[in-house]
Design a protein around this motif. Structure first.
Motif, PDB file in Angstrom:
ATOM      1  N   THR A 176       0.802  -1.224   0.000  1.00  0.00           N
ATOM      2  CA  THR A 176       0.000   0.000   0.000  1.00  0.00           C
ATOM      3  C   THR A 176       0.837   1.277   0.000  1.00  0.00           C
ATOM      4  N   ASN A 177       2.149   1.164   0.000  1.00  0.00           N
ATOM      5  CA  ASN A 177       2.995   2.348  -0.019  1.00  0.00           C
ATOM      6  C   ASN A 177       2.689   3.149  -1.289  1.00  0.00           C
ATOM      7  N   PRO A 178       2.346   4.426  -1.172  1.00  0.00           N
ATOM      8  CA  PRO A 178       1.997   5.207  -2.359  1.00  0.00           C
ATOM      9  C   PRO A 178       3.154   5.363  -3.355  1.00  0.00           C
ATOM     10  N   ARG A 179       4.384   5.186  -2.919  1.00  0.00           N
ATOM     11  CA  ARG A 179       5.531   5.326  -3.823  1.00  0.00           C
ATOM     12  C   ARG A 179       5.823   4.045  -4.614  1.00  0.00           C
ATOM     13  N   ILE A 180       5.037   3.019  -4.374  1.00  0.00           N
ATOM     14  CA  ILE A 180       5.301   1.739  -5.016  1.00  0.00           C
ATOM     15  C   ILE A 180       5.201   1.832  -6.542  1.00  0.00           C
ATOM     16  N   GLU A 181       4.315   2.673  -7.024  1.00  0.00           N
ATOM     17  CA  GLU A 181       4.151   2.819  -8.481  1.00  0.00           C
ATOM     18  C   GLU A 181       5.419   3.359  -9.140  1.00  0.00           C
ATOM     19  N   GLU A 182       6.169   4.183  -8.412  1.00  0.00           N
ATOM     20  CA  GLU A 182       7.411   4.753  -8.961  1.00  0.00           C
ATOM     21  C   GLU A 182       8.435   3.661  -9.276  1.00  0.00           C
ATOM     22  N   VAL A 183       8.525   2.655  -8.410  1.00  0.00           N
ATOM     23  CA  VAL A 183       9.532   1.614  -8.610  1.00  0.00           C
ATOM     24  C   VAL A 183       8.988   0.379  -9.328  1.00  0.00           C
ATOM     25  N   GLN A 184       7.670   0.259  -9.416  1.00  0.00           N
ATOM     26  CA  GLN A 184       7.054  -0.928 -10.007  1.00  0.00           C
ATOM     27  C   GLN A 184       7.568  -1.210 -11.420  1.00  0.00           C
ATOM     28  N   ARG A 185       7.678  -0.198 -12.243  1.00  0.00           N
ATOM     29  CA  ARG A 185       8.091  -0.428 -13.643  1.00  0.00           C
ATOM     30  C   ARG A 185       9.546  -0.890 -13.760  1.00  0.00           C
ATOM     31  N   ARG A 186      10.353  -0.705 -12.703  1.00  0.00           N
ATOM     32  CA  ARG A 186      11.746  -1.153 -12.739  1.00  0.00           C
ATOM     33  C   ARG A 186      11.924  -2.552 -12.186  1.00  0.00           C
ATOM     34  N   ASP A 187      10.898  -3.100 -11.540  1.00  0.00           N
ATOM     35  CA  ASP A 187      10.998  -4.435 -10.955  1.00  0.00           C
ATOM     36  C   ASP A 187      10.768  -5.476 -12.029  1.00  0.00           C
ATOM     37  N   ARG A 188      11.763  -6.316 -12.257  1.00  0.00           N
ATOM     38  CA  ARG A 188      11.694  -7.306 -13.350  1.00  0.00           C
ATOM     39  C   ARG A 188      11.076  -8.635 -12.913  1.00  0.00           C
ATOM     40  N   VAL A 189      10.743  -8.785 -11.653  1.00  0.00           N
ATOM     41  CA  VAL A 189      10.227 -10.070 -11.187  1.00  0.00           C
ATOM     42  C   VAL A 189       8.811  -9.962 -10.647  1.00  0.00           C
ATOM     43  N   LEU A 190       8.571  -8.996  -9.768  1.00  0.00           N
ATOM     44  CA  LEU A 190       7.314  -8.929  -9.032  1.00  0.00           C
ATOM     45  C   LEU A 190       6.408  -7.816  -9.531  1.00  0.00           C
ATOM     46  N   ARG A 191       5.109  -7.996  -9.344  1.00  0.00           N
ATOM     47  CA  ARG A 191       4.108  -6.985  -9.607  1.00  0.00           C
ATOM     48  C   ARG A 191       3.194  -6.915  -8.389  1.00  0.00           C
ATOM     49  N   VAL A 192       2.573  -5.780  -8.164  1.00  0.00           N
ATOM     50  CA  VAL A 192       1.718  -5.583  -6.999  1.00  0.00           C
ATOM     51  C   VAL A 192       0.634  -6.671  -6.896  1.00  0.00           C
ATOM     52  N   PRO A 193      -0.024  -7.065  -7.977  1.00  0.00           N
ATOM     53  CA  PRO A 193      -1.070  -8.092  -7.818  1.00  0.00           C
ATOM     54  C   PRO A 193      -0.522  -9.378  -7.208  1.00  0.00           C
TER      55      PRO A 193
END
Length: 193
Positions: A176-193
């Protein structure tokens, strides 16, 4: 970031994220492999014993007195220890000279976080009685687990571990961290869902 990690990061970007949705993650977890045994290349240098879901790894030479490391593997709380994580164990022993205990803690979807806590806490107690000094080392989900275990020990007034090493710990399991969207596109393994 090292050149090796840049290459790995680039290559991972060529394929869709492994855990891109809840459905995909559930399907992979339901068909997760068995925990990977210690690779043959390590058997000449280390002794491993397995009993009741606990692997203990000792160097054949040069054991340093003064404690033990408990390694809590990553895997999104849904995957067992995989072959590549043995390199982390090898590096820990090589750099510290300490033995490593690896709990094969219960994972989702068949188990809850409480099951994992209930499995690992007695291992910490036993390691403290046997080795004295205990350091928890957790990577990714294992890092979040290590931190949670230490906080539970603090809150219960239990003997605390002597150290924590958290490698890319997953500490916001609620996502639920609001900044998660900033780093999400750089994560090559995991997604929030």
């Amino acid at each position: 970031m090292s050149l090796q990690m840049r290459v790995v990061h680039f290559c991972m970007g060529l394929v869709p994220p492994l855990l891109q949705s809840e459905t995909v993650t559930e399907q992979i977890a339901l068909h997760a492999p068995q925990p990977a045994p210690m690779p043959a290349r390590m058997r000449g240098r280390f002794t491993a014993t397995c009993d009741k879901g606990i692997t203990r790894v000792f160097p054949k030479r040069g054991l340093c007195p003064g404690g033990v490391l408990i390694y809590l593997h990553g895997g999104a709380y849904a995957y067992p220890m995989v072959a590549g994580q043995w390199g982390i164990v090898e590096g820990l022993i090589d750099r510290t000279g300490l033995p490593v205990i690896i709990p094969d803690y219960p994972i989702a979807p068949a188990h809850t976080a409480t099951d994992a806590f209930d499995f690992v806490q007695p291992i910490i107690d036993e390691a403290q009685a046997e080795f004295g000094r205990v350091i928890l080392f957790g990577d990714s989900a294992g890092g979040g687990l290590a931190l949670s275990l230490a906080m539970q020990r603090r809150d219960a007034g239990a003997r605390q571990v002597d150290g924590l090493v958290l490698y890319a710990p997953w500490v916001d399991v609620t996502m639920t961290n609001p900044r998660i969207e900033e780093v999400q596109r750089r994560d090559r393994v995991l997604r929030v869902p």
